[in-house]
Design a protein around this motif. Structure first.
Motif, mmCIF file in Angstrom:
data_model
loop_
_atom_site.group_PDB
_atom_site.id
_atom_site.type_symbol
_atom_site.label_atom_id
_atom_site.label_comp_id
_atom_site.label_asym_id
_atom_site.label_seq_id
_atom_site.Cartn_x
_atom_site.Cartn_y
_atom_site.Cartn_z
ATOM 1 N N ARG A 4 43.813 14.744 64.120
ATOM 2 C CA ARG A 4 44.427 13.871 63.300
ATOM 3 C C ARG A 4 44.406 14.236 61.922
ATOM 4 O O ARG A 4 43.664 13.786 61.126
ATOM 5 C CB ARG A 4 44.012 12.509 63.721
ATOM 6 C CG ARG A 4 44.323 12.079 64.995
ATOM 7 C CD ARG A 4 44.607 10.638 65.264
ATOM 8 N NE ARG A 4 45.263 10.071 64.416
ATOM 9 C CZ ARG A 4 46.888 9.764 64.269
ATOM 10 N NH1 ARG A 4 47.453 10.460 65.398
ATOM 11 N NH2 ARG A 4 47.441 9.257 63.587
ATOM 12 N N ALA A 5 45.254 15.023 61.559
ATOM 13 C CA ALA A 5 45.066 15.440 59.964
ATOM 14 C C ALA A 5 46.386 16.165 59.673
ATOM 15 O O ALA A 5 47.248 16.476 60.874
ATOM 16 C CB ALA A 5 44.066 16.493 59.764
ATOM 17 N N PHE A 6 46.456 16.254 58.507
ATOM 18 C CA PHE A 6 47.998 17.294 57.830
ATOM 19 C C PHE A 6 47.582 18.295 57.010
ATOM 20 O O PHE A 6 46.563 17.957 56.182
ATOM 21 C CB PHE A 6 49.144 16.379 57.666
ATOM 22 C CG PHE A 6 48.732 15.562 56.309
ATOM 23 C CD1 PHE A 6 48.964 16.060 54.981
ATOM 24 C CD2 PHE A 6 48.115 14.251 56.293
ATOM 25 C CE1 PHE A 6 48.829 15.173 53.919
ATOM 26 C CE2 PHE A 6 47.791 13.544 55.203
ATOM 27 C CZ PHE A 6 48.120 14.065 53.905
ATOM 28 N N ALA A 7 48.418 19.428 56.768
ATOM 29 C CA ALA A 7 47.788 20.510 55.850
ATOM 30 C C ALA A 7 49.239 20.265 54.656
ATOM 31 O O ALA A 7 50.274 19.847 55.191
ATOM 32 C CB ALA A 7 48.004 21.792 56.592
ATOM 33 N N VAL A 8 48.883 20.543 53.611
ATOM 34 C CA VAL A 8 49.572 20.392 52.639
ATOM 35 C C VAL A 8 50.394 22.094 52.454
ATOM 36 O O VAL A 8 49.487 22.840 51.990
ATOM 37 C CB VAL A 8 48.900 19.976 51.084
ATOM 38 C CG1 VAL A 8 49.907 20.096 50.038
ATOM 39 C CG2 VAL A 8 48.418 18.605 51.304
ATOM 40 N N VAL A 9 51.497 22.038 52.564
ATOM 41 C CA VAL A 9 52.170 23.418 52.311
ATOM 42 C C VAL A 9 52.857 23.502 50.675
ATOM 43 O O VAL A 9 52.471 24.728 50.358
ATOM 44 C CB VAL A 9 53.354 23.291 53.101
ATOM 45 C CG1 VAL A 9 54.164 24.810 53.236
ATOM 46 C CG2 VAL A 9 52.844 23.104 55.046
ATOM 47 N N ARG A 10 53.335 22.524 50.448
ATOM 48 C CA ARG A 10 53.759 22.468 48.890
ATOM 49 C C ARG A 10 53.169 21.287 48.075
ATOM 50 O O ARG A 10 53.789 20.166 48.650
ATOM 51 C CB ARG A 10 55.213 22.657 48.879
ATOM 52 C CG ARG A 10 55.607 22.529 47.345
ATOM 53 C CD ARG A 10 57.347 22.789 47.338
ATOM 54 N NE ARG A 10 58.018 21.638 48.021
ATOM 55 C CZ ARG A 10 58.266 20.788 47.385
ATOM 56 N NH1 ARG A 10 57.864 20.314 46.078
ATOM 57 N NH2 ARG A 10 59.133 19.873 47.992
ATOM 58 N N ALA A 11 52.395 20.889 47.265
ATOM 59 C CA ALA A 11 51.974 19.791 46.612
ATOM 60 C C ALA A 11 52.980 19.178 45.752
ATOM 61 O O ALA A 11 52.881 17.975 45.600
ATOM 62 C CB ALA A 11 50.474 20.107 45.994
ATOM 63 N N GLY A 12 53.836 19.963 45.245
ATOM 64 C CA GLY A 12 54.660 19.425 44.289
ATOM 65 C C GLY A 12 54.221 19.121 42.975
ATOM 66 O O GLY A 12 53.008 19.573 42.834
ATOM 67 N N ALA A 13 54.902 18.782 41.991
ATOM 68 C CA ALA A 13 54.476 18.488 40.627
ATOM 69 C C ALA A 13 53.193 17.590 40.580
ATOM 70 O O ALA A 13 52.363 17.909 39.749
ATOM 71 C CB ALA A 13 55.562 17.858 39.593
#
Length: 292
Positions: A4-13
């Protein structure tokens, strides 16, 4: 780390974790923080079945991309944007089921500034002083998201009654800020007090979660010198030496030494969260504004 987690692929500005914030700690020097557009954050939580105060992601201008490790229900709200799952367009402002391992992409804001991404179960980073919110000024809470980071999710909510979509107000074309006299209104000339509530200002590109900075007529002081630091509240309109009003937002300092000419009503600050640079700002004097 559980599934139960998620990975950040693109964090953005600038993407941060936000919830209802940390009210009641100003005496410790800790601002409230929390989502700038609180109604938008509550709405996306409602769409996925979370409590309204569950932690969400607050994006700034250009969205973000996430890859959940488990199947989740997601809703994106706030500033309108394109949303895709593995490259397939899905609806903005409605609950969307995202399979484990799929890529959720939230595109740039079509208009407005801040988007809100709710995931079923909420973002379950460790709370600090009762909140999971990122505070950019004090550094409390989790740091802003970075590419490759992995964040935990809470337990998915049980079956619940859920609307499929809800109306959401659009970002303002003109920002109207009802303003009551501040504790240092008498530090400004009569002409300056009249200027603030009769002349238009514009949102400056230097604005952030700490304060909405403005560009426009400079406010002339009637009293020279500087103040000792004194308490600051959400919505305080502080005037630094250049004479340009600054409206304090969620991550504002709890003390300051520049005079506060007025205080914006809290219910008007939601629209400020979505006001892009260049948006016209009009301060409206209420509550016995001098000369109004």
């Amino acid at each position: 780390m559980t599934d139960r987690a998620f990975a950040v692929v693109r964090a953005g500005a600038l993407t941060t974790v936000q919830d209802g914030g940390r009210p009641g700690h100003a005496h410790l020097g800790v601002p409230r923080s929390g989502a700038l557009d609180r109604p938008a954050a509550a709405l996306v939580n409602r769409l996925v079945g979370n409590p309204s105060g569950a932690a969400v992601l607050e994006t700034t201008l250009n969205g973000c991309a996430l890859r959940p490790r488990c199947a989740v229900t997601v809703a994106v709200g706030g500033a309108p944007s394109a949303v895709t799952v593995d490259g397939r367009a899905v609806a903005w402002g409605t609950p969307v089921r995202v399979p484990a391992g799929a890529l959720l992409e939230v595109g740039p804001a079509l208009y407005g500034v801040r988007g809100y991404v709710a995931l079923s179960g909420g973002v379950a980073v460790e709370p600090v002083l009762g909140s999971r919110a990122t505070d950019l000024l004090s550094g409390l809470g989790p740091p802003p998201l970075t590419d490759g980071a992995v964040l935990p999710l809470g337990l998915a909510p049980l079956a619940h009654a859920r609307v499929d979509t809800v109306p959401q107000p659009g970002p303002p074309r003109e920002l109207i800020l009802r303003t009551t006299p501040g504790p240092r209104a008498d530090w400004f000339t009569t002409a300056a007090l009249r200027t603030l509530v009769t002349r238009p200002y514009r949102v400056s590109s230097a604005s952030n979660r700490i304060g909405l900075r403005t560009q426009g007529p400079s406010l002339e002081r009637a009293t020279a010198g500087e103040l000792p630091s004194e308490g600051m509240v959400l919505g305080a309109v502080q005037v630094p030496p250049d004479g340009s009003p600054v409206v304090f937002l969620a991550d504002h300092p709890t003390t300051g030494g520049y005079p506060v000419v007025g205080v914006v009503r809290e219910q008007d600050l939601t629209a400020a969260a979505q006001a892009v640079p260049g948006t016209v700002v009009r301060f409206v004097g209420v509550g016995g504004w001098p000369g109004a």
